[in-house]
Design an enzyme around this catalytic site. Sequence first.
Site, PDB file in Angstrom:
ATOM      1  N   GLU A   1      27.250  47.132  38.225  1.00 15.19           N
ATOM      2  CA  GLU A   1      27.602  48.564  38.277  1.00 15.19           C
ATOM      3  C   GLU A   1      28.124  48.988  36.904  1.00 15.19           C
ATOM      4  OE1 GLU A   1      29.987  49.794  41.635  1.00 15.19           O
ATOM      5  OE2 GLU A   1      30.825  51.463  40.489  1.00 15.19           O
TER       6      GLU A   1
ATOM      7  N   ARG B   1      25.779  54.994  43.888  1.00 16.53           N
ATOM      8  CA  ARG B   1      26.098  54.764  42.473  1.00 16.53           C
ATOM      9  C   ARG B   1      24.926  55.055  41.526  1.00 16.53           C
ATOM     10  NH1 ARG B   1      29.726  55.210  44.874  1.00 16.53           N
ATOM     11  NH2 ARG B   1      31.499  53.831  45.224  1.00 16.53           N
TER      12      ARG B   1
ATOM     13  N   SER C   1      34.636  47.855  40.021  1.00 20.82           N
ATOM     14  CA  SER C   1      33.714  46.822  40.504  1.00 20.82           C
ATOM     15  C   SER C   1      32.706  46.488  39.420  1.00 20.82           C
ATOM     16  CB  SER C   1      32.953  47.340  41.722  1.00 20.82           C
ATOM     17  OG  SER C   1      33.859  47.636  42.751  1.00 20.82           O
TER      18      SER C   1
END
Length: 304
Positions: free
Chosen positions: A291, A174, A220
């Site tokens: 995130e 990520r 998320s």
Amino acid sequence: MNDDSIAKKRFIKRFPQTQSDKDLAPLTAYGIGGAADLYIQAHHMLDIPEIIQQAHELHIPYYLLGGGRNIVFSDKGFRGLIIHNKAMSIAVRENKITAESGAMLAQVLAEARKHKLGGIMKMVGLPGTIGGALYGNAGAQGVEIGDFVTKATLFDYQNGVHTENSDYFQFSYRTSILKKTHETVLSVTLTLPPLDPHDVTPEIITFRAKKQPKGKVAGSFFKNPSPDKPAGMLIDKAGLKGLRRGDITVSLMHGNWLINEGNGTQKELIELAKHIKETVHHMFDVTLQPENILLDERGNKIDI
Ligand SMILES: Cc1cc2nc3c(=O)[nH]c(=O)nc-3n(C[C@H](O)[C@H](O)[C@H](O)COP(=O)(O)OP(=O)(O)OC[C@H]3O[C@@H](n4cnc5c(N)ncnc54)[C@H](O)[C@@H]3O)c2cc1C
């Protein structure tokens, strides 16, 4: 009239399609955020450098918005210019797809399938643009966009338009170098393997419908601290599912997904996320990192 207003007036004179006091909430997955002073859509990738150059010269802060699927603007909005990337054209040549960075990942996947190219099919249903995906190395089910990027054309004020190969981006879970360099992605080239019919199983297609919460959600909230300790599992074990701050709740279906059930605010989202982070740290000695990207009204990232 102060310098700020003069600069904004000049910008609007140069780009008359600019909107003032644009409500940002409807442009984001959580439906959160106040108004931006200025807002402009870029329909061609080369509009973006022109807009940024002008904003730079007039000292107007700017922020690039893709699909808004991973971003949480301030309740006070944004004091500057939001550039909404709508540059979406896609070209396919043999096993390579080149997409303008505002193309939706879904469009890119559809083009790939049409040309019998695969590899990225596990990302089916992943919302947002290819530019946003590159920025955060988005992925699903063991596959990440960085696995397929051959090169991308970038822009920044110092270096102008330049093209970089895959290695440059330092993709990892990520993240990419773009989180440090803040360059803007103009276009992305992916090299894809031939489509394998097993790439698109019914399970992959129905996975999101079955496993993901619905409503005003943005995937998320926290990164997984490690593959064997998914954030959702820790949040679940900490007994935090269903917890609420104002209109923001922790999904009962998936502990790492937060839902705006009505008119939730960034303030409530941050309060809830901080509480989750503290509780998980206290119980498991694990530090969760967001995130989702939280921004203040100057476009600075808010760390929780
Ligand atoms: C229902 C749902 C499910 C999701 N599932 C997943 C998942 O399975 N896996 C996953 O990884 N993510 C998932 N996400 C999060 C989101 O889809 C990804 O993070 C996506 O890549 C965000 O793209 P975007 O275009 O919406 O970016 P935005 O939210 O618009 O922007 C995110 C950041 O990227 C920057 N950015 C955007 N475009 C560019 C560009 N052209 N150049 C430079 N910087 C740029 C922005 O400035 C911002 O800092 C999910 C979100 C939702 C709503």
